[in-house]
Structure formats: C-alpha cells, structure tokens
Design a protein around this motif. Structure first.
Motif, PDB file in Angstrom:
ATOM      1  N   SER A 157       0.804  -1.218   0.000  1.00  0.00           N
ATOM      2  CA  SER A 157       0.000   0.000   0.000  1.00  0.00           C
ATOM      3  C   SER A 157       0.839   1.271   0.000  1.00  0.00           C
ATOM      4  O   SER A 157       0.281   2.367  -0.103  1.00  0.00           O
ATOM      5  CB  SER A 157      -0.927   0.018   1.224  1.00  0.00           C
ATOM      6  OG  SER A 157      -1.783  -1.099   1.236  1.00  0.00           O
ATOM      7  N   GLU A 158       2.153   1.153   0.160  1.00  0.00           N
ATOM      8  CA  GLU A 158       3.085   2.288   0.193  1.00  0.00           C
ATOM      9  C   GLU A 158       2.761   3.287   1.307  1.00  0.00           C
ATOM     10  O   GLU A 158       3.012   4.474   1.194  1.00  0.00           O
ATOM     11  CB  GLU A 158       3.137   2.998  -1.166  1.00  0.00           C
ATOM     12  CG  GLU A 158       3.627   2.110  -2.296  1.00  0.00           C
ATOM     13  CD  GLU A 158       3.798   2.854  -3.600  1.00  0.00           C
ATOM     14  OE1 GLU A 158       4.908   2.871  -4.145  1.00  0.00           O
ATOM     15  OE2 GLU A 158       2.790   3.426  -4.073  1.00  0.00           O
ATOM     16  N   VAL A 159       2.234   2.770   2.401  1.00  0.00           N
ATOM     17  CA  VAL A 159       1.831   3.632   3.511  1.00  0.00           C
ATOM     18  C   VAL A 159       2.993   3.815   4.487  1.00  0.00           C
ATOM     19  O   VAL A 159       3.700   2.861   4.822  1.00  0.00           O
ATOM     20  CB  VAL A 159       0.613   3.040   4.246  1.00  0.00           C
ATOM     21  CG1 VAL A 159       0.295   3.819   5.523  1.00  0.00           C
ATOM     22  CG2 VAL A 159      -0.596   3.023   3.318  1.00  0.00           C
ATOM     23  N   ILE A 160       3.188   5.055   4.935  1.00  0.00           N
ATOM     24  CA  ILE A 160       4.073   5.343   6.061  1.00  0.00           C
ATOM     25  C   ILE A 160       3.203   5.247   7.307  1.00  0.00           C
ATOM     26  O   ILE A 160       2.383   6.121   7.577  1.00  0.00           O
ATOM     27  CB  ILE A 160       4.713   6.736   5.944  1.00  0.00           C
ATOM     28  CG1 ILE A 160       5.519   6.853   4.645  1.00  0.00           C
ATOM     29  CG2 ILE A 160       5.615   7.017   7.150  1.00  0.00           C
ATOM     30  CD1 ILE A 160       6.079   8.240   4.385  1.00  0.00           C
ATOM     31  N   HIS A 161       3.359   4.160   8.041  1.00  0.00           N
ATOM     32  CA  HIS A 161       2.471   3.880   9.169  1.00  0.00           C
ATOM     33  C   HIS A 161       2.842   4.704  10.402  1.00  0.00           C
ATOM     34  O   HIS A 161       4.011   5.017  10.634  1.00  0.00           O
ATOM     35  CB  HIS A 161       2.495   2.394   9.518  1.00  0.00           C
ATOM     36  CG  HIS A 161       1.759   1.538   8.532  1.00  0.00           C
ATOM     37  ND1 HIS A 161       0.386   1.450   8.516  1.00  0.00           N
ATOM     38  CD2 HIS A 161       2.202   0.754   7.526  1.00  0.00           C
ATOM     39  CE1 HIS A 161       0.006   0.639   7.544  1.00  0.00           C
ATOM     40  NE2 HIS A 161       1.097   0.203   6.918  1.00  0.00           N
ATOM     41  N   ALA A 162       1.828   5.008  11.193  1.00  0.00           N
ATOM     42  CA  ALA A 162       2.041   5.798  12.411  1.00  0.00           C
ATOM     43  C   ALA A 162       2.531   4.955  13.566  1.00  0.00           C
ATOM     44  O   ALA A 162       3.213   5.450  14.472  1.00  0.00           O
ATOM     45  CB  ALA A 162       0.743   6.511  12.802  1.00  0.00           C
ATOM     46  N   GLY A 163       2.185   3.657  13.583  1.00  0.00           N
ATOM     47  CA  GLY A 163       2.579   2.771  14.681  1.00  0.00           C
ATOM     48  C   GLY A 163       1.477   2.535  15.687  1.00  0.00           C
ATOM     49  O   GLY A 163       1.726   2.471  16.888  1.00  0.00           O
ATOM     50  N   SER A 198      -1.892   7.428  22.624  1.00  0.00           N
ATOM     51  CA  SER A 198      -1.560   8.459  23.610  1.00  0.00           C
ATOM     52  C   SER A 198      -0.452   7.987  24.546  1.00  0.00           C
ATOM     53  O   SER A 198       0.434   8.753  24.931  1.00  0.00           O
ATOM     54  CB  SER A 198      -2.797   8.835  24.426  1.00  0.00           C
ATOM     55  OG  SER A 198      -3.820   9.353  23.586  1.00  0.00           O
ATOM     56  N   SER A 199      -0.469   6.689  24.884  1.00  0.00           N
ATOM     57  CA  SER A 199       0.513   6.153  25.828  1.00  0.00           C
ATOM     58  C   SER A 199       1.912   6.090  25.237  1.00  0.00           C
ATOM     59  O   SER A 199       2.901   6.073  25.978  1.00  0.00           O
ATOM     60  CB  SER A 199       0.087   4.761  26.298  1.00  0.00           C
ATOM     61  OG  SER A 199       0.268   3.789  25.282  1.00  0.00           O
ATOM     62  N   ILE A 200       2.031   6.039  23.900  1.00  0.00           N
ATOM     63  CA  ILE A 200       3.353   5.959  23.276  1.00  0.00           C
ATOM     64  C   ILE A 200       3.719   7.248  22.533  1.00  0.00           C
ATOM     65  O   ILE A 200       4.730   7.299  21.827  1.00  0.00           O
ATOM     66  CB  ILE A 200       3.450   4.757  22.313  1.00  0.00           C
ATOM     67  CG1 ILE A 200       2.411   4.859  21.189  1.00  0.00           C
ATOM     68  CG2 ILE A 200       3.310   3.448  23.066  1.00  0.00           C
ATOM     69  CD1 ILE A 200       2.591   3.805  20.108  1.00  0.00           C
ATOM     70  N   GLY A 201       2.898   8.280  22.686  1.00  0.00           N
ATOM     71  CA  GLY A 201       3.239   9.578  22.124  1.00  0.00           C
ATOM     72  C   GLY A 201       2.951   9.744  20.648  1.00  0.00           C
ATOM     73  O   GLY A 201       3.511  10.637  20.001  1.00  0.00           O
ATOM     74  N   VAL A 202       2.057   8.929  20.096  1.00  0.00           N
ATOM     75  CA  VAL A 202       1.661   9.077  18.694  1.00  0.00           C
ATOM     76  C   VAL A 202       0.390   9.905  18.629  1.00  0.00           C
ATOM     77  O   VAL A 202      -0.605   9.567  19.283  1.00  0.00           O
ATOM     78  CB  VAL A 202       1.432   7.703  18.033  1.00  0.00           C
ATOM     79  CG1 VAL A 202       0.893   7.871  16.617  1.00  0.00           C
ATOM     80  CG2 VAL A 202       2.726   6.910  18.009  1.00  0.00           C
ATOM     81  N   PRO A 203       0.377  10.993  17.874  1.00  0.00           N
ATOM     82  CA  PRO A 203      -0.809  11.854  17.846  1.00  0.00           C
ATOM     83  C   PRO A 203      -1.990  11.198  17.143  1.00  0.00           C
ATOM     84  O   PRO A 203      -1.877  10.699  16.026  1.00  0.00           O
ATOM     85  CB  PRO A 203      -0.331  13.089  17.069  1.00  0.00           C
ATOM     86  CG  PRO A 203       0.785  12.589  16.203  1.00  0.00           C
ATOM     87  CD  PRO A 203       1.461  11.508  17.014  1.00  0.00           C
ATOM     88  N   THR A 204      -3.125  11.153  17.813  1.00  0.00           N
ATOM     89  CA  THR A 204      -4.410  10.776  17.220  1.00  0.00           C
ATOM     90  C   THR A 204      -5.480  11.627  17.877  1.00  0.00           C
ATOM     91  O   THR A 204      -5.307  12.092  19.005  1.00  0.00           O
ATOM     92  CB  THR A 204      -4.763   9.283  17.434  1.00  0.00           C
ATOM     93  OG1 THR A 204      -4.780   9.000  18.835  1.00  0.00           O
ATOM     94  CG2 THR A 204      -3.773   8.366  16.732  1.00  0.00           C
ATOM     95  N   HIS A 205      -6.569  11.835  17.178  1.00  0.00           N
ATOM     96  CA  HIS A 205      -7.697  12.564  17.772  1.00  0.00           C
ATOM     97  C   HIS A 205      -8.977  12.148  17.074  1.00  0.00           C
ATOM     98  O   HIS A 205      -8.958  11.692  15.922  1.00  0.00           O
ATOM     99  CB  HIS A 205      -7.501  14.084  17.661  1.00  0.00           C
ATOM    100  CG  HIS A 205      -7.350  14.570  16.246  1.00  0.00           C
ATOM    101  ND1 HIS A 205      -6.124  14.736  15.631  1.00  0.00           N
ATOM    102  CD2 HIS A 205      -8.287  14.917  15.315  1.00  0.00           C
ATOM    103  CE1 HIS A 205      -6.297  15.172  14.394  1.00  0.00           C
ATOM    104  NE2 HIS A 205      -7.601  15.282  14.180  1.00  0.00           N
ATOM    105  N   PHE A 206     -10.074  12.289  17.799  1.00  0.00           N
ATOM    106  CA  PHE A 206     -11.374  11.973  17.230  1.00  0.00           C
ATOM    107  C   PHE A 206     -11.907  13.168  16.443  1.00  0.00           C
ATOM    108  O   PHE A 206     -11.716  14.322  16.822  1.00  0.00           O
ATOM    109  CB  PHE A 206     -12.362  11.563  18.319  1.00  0.00           C
ATOM    110  CG  PHE A 206     -12.109  10.184  18.857  1.00  0.00           C
ATOM    111  CD1 PHE A 206     -12.511   9.066  18.138  1.00  0.00           C
ATOM    112  CD2 PHE A 206     -11.445   9.998  20.064  1.00  0.00           C
ATOM    113  CE1 PHE A 206     -12.267   7.773  18.618  1.00  0.00           C
ATOM    114  CE2 PHE A 206     -11.198   8.725  20.554  1.00  0.00           C
ATOM    115  CZ  PHE A 206     -11.608   7.614  19.825  1.00  0.00           C
ATOM    116  N   VAL A 207     -12.551  12.838  15.333  1.00  0.00           N
ATOM    117  CA  VAL A 207     -13.151  13.842  14.452  1.00  0.00           C
ATOM    118  C   VAL A 207     -14.659  13.808  14.655  1.00  0.00           C
ATOM    119  O   VAL A 207     -15.269  12.730  14.640  1.00  0.00           O
ATOM    120  CB  VAL A 207     -12.800  13.552  12.980  1.00  0.00           C
ATOM    121  CG1 VAL A 207     -13.517  14.528  12.044  1.00  0.00           C
ATOM    122  CG2 VAL A 207     -11.292  13.610  12.767  1.00  0.00           C
ATOM    123  N   SER A 208     -15.253  14.949  14.879  1.00  0.00           N
ATOM    124  CA  SER A 208     -16.697  14.994  15.091  1.00  0.00           C
ATOM    125  C   SER A 208     -17.443  14.615  13.819  1.00  0.00           C
ATOM    126  O   SER A 208     -16.900  14.692  12.709  1.00  0.00           O
ATOM    127  CB  SER A 208     -17.128  16.393  15.532  1.00  0.00           C
ATOM    128  OG  SER A 208     -17.000  17.311  14.452  1.00  0.00           O
TER     129      SER A 208
END
Length: 399
Positions: free
Chosen positions: A71-77, A134-144
C-alpha cells in the motif's frame, strides 16, 4: 552476476575491518535480499569506515516482491503493542523516513489517515487505539460527525472517526532507487540474478561465511565476515539452510489483492481504514492513495502455499466490495476492478494487530551459536515504514 561483483571488489585495495574480522574474506558484509529492508541495511553497513558490502538479489533488480507490491503507507505505529519491535521500529522509522524523503526529494505525502467505526464494538476498538497511541506519544484525535461530513462527505462513519495525522504515503520505487544509488555511490556492490543455493558457516561463523549462488549453468561463491538474511519471502528458506533442523521454521504466505477504481468520484483526500479486527491477517480492505491522487483498495487476505503466485483473482472481490461500501457507500461497484497483488512473509497464520491472539512481531536476531549471522524473518508491514530503523537495529546487533 555474483562472480563479476566479486572480481570488481577484489581489485580494490584491501581494507581493515575489526580485530575479529576474517582477513581473507571477499567482503565484510553480505546481505541476502534486495527489498527495501535489505537495501536499507546494506546502505547503512556500507557507510561504515573500512567496510565492503555485497547485496545479493535473486531477481534482476531491487524490490520486485513485497517491497513494490504493497500500500506504500508510512504507518504511524498504532497497532502493534507497547513492547513490540514493530512499534519501536515503526515509530523511529517513520521519522527517519519523512526526514530522508524531505532531504532527498523522494516523493511522499503526509496525508493522514482516518480509521472509521460503524457500530459500538468498532468504536470501542478505536478508543483502544487512541488510548494506546496516547501512551506511546503518537498523535491521534477523534473527528466529530460534523467535521467529518464537511471534510470528506463521501466517507461513512456511523459511530466515529479516529484521525492519525502522522500517517502518510511514499513512492516506494523512488525510495528504493535512492537507497540503491546511495549504496553503490558509497562503494557497495549489487549482485543481481544471483539466487542463493548454499550457505556454509565456516567454524560456525567464526571463520566467516561462504555463500554460493547459481544463475543458469554458472555457479559462484564468495566469502563474507558477516551474513544478514533479509530475503523476505525466501528468508525462512535461507534460515533453514543455516540453522539445525530443530530450529527450522515453516513459511506462511499471506497474499493480498488490490483493486483499482476507474471513476473520479467519490475521491477522498485522506487514507480510510475500517476498524481493525483482532486475529485478522491484515488491516482490512482499506482505501489508500498513490502520489498522483488515484485511489485504490486492499489488500484482502488469502493464505497461499506458493510465494511466486502473483496472479490477481476475483475470488474475494464481492466480500471486498461489501467491506468498502461500509465506509464509502457511494462507490460504483462495477468501476472497481482487479489491479495487482502482493505477498507478505509470515511466521504463522497470525493477526496483524496486537489486540488479538497470535500477534507475530518482527523476528530480528543474532542467532545463537552462529557468529556474525543476523536473521530477519516475518518482515512484513510495517517493514517499509521501519526499513531505515531496521537497518540501525542490525548495525547495533553487529557492533
């Protein structure tokens, strides 16, 4: 050809290596496997002062198997558990990948990714991913729901959307072209059309390694101080040549087909993944983009015995269409067709995420009882993202 590569190397001035090196070896390092991981390792080792590295590849060019069929994706982890090698190397590799691409103008895009949920159990899976990130410092957030409809009105997410802003895509062919060129510019040698037929550990590796390849009617051998098995789909075969029978492994192959879309609408501008299913061999039939903005779907998962069977089949297309329509209901089913497929090397029929039973981590080890041998098995996703960090890991094991 391997013999020609050796001749070119032996005409150079002899180099010093280390106090434990085999002084008469043709090379300080031999890396088997010219995929993105093998390339990254060979490039890293060749940049060390006083080294000579041979990259041995059975095909006629680099990256013709798993590295160019993904898929040529750079994964966030986000999926691999707190203590896994996959998480550690993916996180570090992601930053290294973005830095390398920026510095050397390798086509890439930090486009981000949505993971979408359609019901309460799927939403619970998203919440677990967010908590872990959040526990490993990777940014994620919920979208309304409102923001989701405004930004990507064609994407359906009945229960919720988790956004990963650090996910991206990279042109894997351009990346591998750069790694190969940089490796050779620093004096590294690529031996193409050189399938490995025999590996001998001289005094269990203390005397170096003898590697034999065969091409047509020609057989060639070289010696190296150290051996790195990064052969991807062929890595277990190479490993079983070296290790005793009680340490032999059985290879498993997860074939995944990708599907193209021939219409211009709908056309999201972000990657879209369904909520992961524990125990599943992949991350679901997701929507990815290429550098031209074209969308593609996949991969599905089909367990096969033949790692060379790259024929795309439509056996799973109806199920894939159903899954795609859960998050992109406006697609025209007849406009989705077969595109290409890839095969991932596995160590068992195990899940791709750490939340379920049977998760398989990367296997990157300095094998006990065999001096100077680094074995890399089951290097699948996120291998592309992790490739530069894996190279550092191997260097650390050797030095």
């Amino acid at each position: 050809m391997l013999a020609h590569s050796v001749h070119r190397t032996l005409t150079r001035t002899q180099r010093s290596f280390s106090t434990s090196s085999v002084r008469n070896a043709d090379f300080t390092h031999a890396v088997i496997g010219g995929g993105v991981v093998g390339l990254a390792i060979a490039r890293k080792l060749q940049k060390r002062e006083g080294t000579s590295t041979l990259l041995i590849e059975r095909h006629g060019s680099v990256g013709t198997e798993t590295s160019s069929r993904n898929s040529e994706v750079i994964h966030a982890g986000l999926y691999y558990g707190e203590t896994s090698l996959k998480t550690r190397l993916c996180l570090h590799g992601k930053e290294m990948m973005y830095d390398l691409c920026r510095q050397h103008h390798i086509p890439h895009m930090n486009c981000g990714k949505w993971i979408v949920a359609q019901d309460a159990p799927q939403m619970e899976a998203l919440e677990k991913i967010h908590s872990f990130a959040s526990s490993i410092g990777v940014p994620t957030h919920f979208v309304s729901h409102e923001e989701g409809k405004r930004r990507e009105p064609d994407v359906r997410a009945e229960a919720g959307i988790l956004e990963s802003p650090s996910t991206g895509i990279v042109d894997s062919h351009s990346l591998m072209q750069f790694l190969e060129g940089d490796f050779e510019e620093h004096g590294g040698i690529c031996a193409f059309q050189s399938p490995v037929t025999k590996v001998e550990a001289i005094r269990n590796g203390a005397g170096g390694w003898a590697i034999t390849t065969s091409s047509g009617n020609e057989e060639s051998s070289i010696t190296a101080d150290t051996l790195i098995n990064s052969a991807g789909l062929g890595a277990i075969r190479i490993s079983n040549m070296i290790l005793p029978p009680d340490r032999h492994l059985k290879p498993y192959f997860a074939k995944g087909s990708y599907f193209s879309y021939s219409l211009s609408h709908p056309k999201p501008s972000i990657l879209v993944y369904p909520a992961p299913v524990a125990g599943h061999g992949g991350l679901g039939t997701h929507l990815t983009l290429d550098m031209a903005g074209r969308i593609r779907f996949g991969p599905d998962v089909e367990w096969v015995d033949d790692p060379t069977d790259l024929r795309v089949n439509d056996r799973n297309l109806p199920a894939a269409l159903d899954e795609i329509q859960t998050y992109l209901p406006g697609i025209e089913r007849s406009a989705i067709g077969l595109d290409y497929c890839g095969i991932r090397p596995k160590l068992g029929k195990m899940g791709a995420v750490a939340s379920g039973k049977g998760f398989q981590d990367f296997y990157i080890k300095k094998e006990q009882g065999f001096q100077g041998f680094i074995n890399l098995l089951g290097i699948e996703s996120p291998g592309l993202t992790s490739s530069l960090a894996i190279a550092e890991e191997v260097e650390g094991l050797l030095y």
